[in-house]
Design an enzyme around this catalytic site. Structure first.
Site, mmCIF file in Angstrom:
data_model
loop_
_atom_site.group_PDB
_atom_site.id
_atom_site.type_symbol
_atom_site.label_atom_id
_atom_site.label_comp_id
_atom_site.label_asym_id
_atom_site.label_seq_id
_atom_site.Cartn_x
_atom_site.Cartn_y
_atom_site.Cartn_z
ATOM 1 N N GLU A 224 0.325 -1.545 5.717
ATOM 2 C CA GLU A 224 1.352 -1.025 6.634
ATOM 3 C C GLU A 224 1.088 0.438 6.969
ATOM 4 O O GLU A 224 1.289 0.877 8.089
ATOM 5 C CB GLU A 224 2.748 -1.177 6.015
ATOM 6 C CG GLU A 224 3.899 -0.869 6.976
ATOM 7 C CD GLU A 224 4.241 0.603 7.137
ATOM 8 O OE1 GLU A 224 4.841 0.960 8.164
ATOM 9 O OE2 GLU A 224 3.910 1.420 6.251
ATOM 10 N N ASP B 231 0.826 -1.217 0.000
ATOM 11 C CA ASP B 231 0.000 0.000 0.000
ATOM 12 C C ASP B 231 0.857 1.262 0.000
ATOM 13 O O ASP B 231 2.022 1.248 0.402
ATOM 14 C CB ASP B 231 -0.961 0.010 1.201
ATOM 15 C CG ASP B 231 -0.253 -0.088 2.551
ATOM 16 O OD1 ASP B 231 0.793 -0.768 2.628
ATOM 17 O OD2 ASP B 231 -0.737 0.518 3.525
HETATM 18 ZN ZN LIG Z 1 6.556 2.440 4.095
#
Ligand SMILES: [Zn+2]
Length: 405
Positions: free
Chosen positions: A151, A87
């Site tokens: 994340e 992401d």
């Molecule tokens: Zn990162």
């Protein structure tokens, strides 16, 4: 189908690496509510291209973990994890001079969201593995290249869930590499640990009523006390940094009120105001003691003030960097041989490495991006093409050294 490249044709390898990087950048895997399917398909194709098995695990629905594996000669040894998140953070497209998901190359710079954080690194891992595999050299330990979701929103449904799975346990990971930050000078920054993160919501309830009155016990009065406490504390930490040039952000507690909410109408006293606070603490801090301090602030602020724990991480000890860590010794020796300077630091933010360190797995954050402005989460994020390719050359020495440790 394998992609066959003549192992001496470096130019062709570089070309393929840049093309794959551009393709990955063009997938808008941007927070929030990401459909990761396109990333999964791309990674499966890339693994197939290199001739490696690729496994997709769903510890949580719609949150795939993709693992590409190069088996070592001794699969019984603890393996090496090369981790990267799929992401990226949102963009303010009108503030960019290039298309954020165009992956265009202008004056030798590759532009796009994820060029530094951290699609570059995942592609570098994969293209390094391609070169190792094609060279016919076998490594002792198994290499796993993992691609994880979310994340950028704390990894709660990503790495945090992955580490609980049987698949993860069966991988028997001995050491991990993950992201770091670009460096503005010639050296590379390496992170051995991270600060501890709390996201807290202070609830300040109060007496409702007409806005023309002077009620006691109003919500905003309590907000005032909490904000004073936060910003007085912040001032002390800022002064600590000012007075001692040896200290960095990693050595102080940072507090920021990031969201302040409450109220319904200008002439109605709110029944509650809330303040959301981002707290980052050095791993040396007495977390229980600091929590007690925050509780005392609530008491002082007035009746009914309490703290909701949105994220309440525990202190995680950094990875030890001495001769007891054979993986670190391998990295140090390789970097010395390549005449590359690395300075081990504590990361001021948090990454997925914390979930590994908590399990006692040594993990280091390293982005091989030097002489580059730090543009993660910023407008016009870019990496120079030659910097991107140089990193693959370094990893081609570094990763085998670690895998043979
Ligand atoms: Zn990162």
């Amino acid at each position: 189908m394998f992609l066959t490249i003549n192992p001496t044709d470096k130019q062709r390898y570089d070309q393929v690496a840049v093309q794959n990087f551009q393709e990955y950048l063009r997938i808008p895997s941007v927070q929030p509510d990401i459909d990761y399917d396109e990333c999964v398909k791309f990674i499966q194709k890339l693994a197939n291209d290199i001739g490696l098995p690729c496994k997709v695990i769903y510890p949580k629905p719609k949150r795939p973990i993709v693992v590409v594996t190069l088996e070592g000669t001794d699969p019984t040894l603890p393996s090496i994890l090369l981790n990267g998140h799929m992401d990226v953070v949102p963009v303010f497209a009108d503030k960019w001079t290039q298309k954020p998901f165009g992956a265009e190359i202008v004056d030798g710079k590759i532009y796009g969201r994820g060029t530094q954080d951290m699609k570059s690194i995942s592609i570098q891992y994969m293209e390094t593995i391609r070169r190792i595999k094609d060279s016919g050299k076998r490594l002792k330990r198994t290499l796993h290249c993992s691609f994880v979701p979310d994340e950028e929103i704390g990894g709660v449904l990503g790495m945090a869930e992955f580490v609980k799975t049987e698949d993860f346990k069966n991988m028997n990971i001995g050491f991990a590499l993950d992201e770091g930050i670009a460096s503005v000078n010639d050296s590379y920054t390496l992170f051995k640990g991270e600060k501890c993160m709390w996201h807290l919501k202070f609830h300040c309830p109060g007496q409702p009523g007409h806005g023309c009155l002077l009620h006691e016990n109003t919500a905003a009065e309590k907000v005032r006390v909490i904000l004073d406490k936060i910003y007085d504390h912040r001032e002390v930490q800022k002064n600590k940094l000012k007075q001692n040039p040896d200290l960095t952000l990693a050595d102080v507690i940072t507090l920021n009120a990031t969201i302040i909410k409450g109220g319904v109408q200008a002439n109605v006293l709110a029944d509650e105001h809330t303040i959301t606070v981002d707290v980052r603490m050095p791993y040396t801090v007495d977390a229980d003691g600091f929590w007690a301090t925050l509780q005392s602030w609530c008491k002082e602020a007035g009746q009914g003030v309490w703290i909701e724990k949105l994220i309440f991480d525990s202190i995680t000890q950094p990875t030890t960097l001495d001769s007891s860590n054979i993986y670190w010794t391998a990295i140090e020796t390789t970097m010395h041989k390549l005449n590359i300077r690395v300075s081990p630091l504590i990361f001021p933010g948090v990454t997925d490495s914390r979930y590994l360190r908590r399990l006692g797995i040594p993990a280091l954050g390293l982005s091989l991006i030097n002489n580059t402005p730090i543009l993660l989460h910023d407008h016009d994020e870019y990496i120079r093409k030659d910097t991107f390719l140089r990193a693959i050359e370094i990893y081609t020495d570094l990763i085998p050294a670690v895998a043979n440790a």
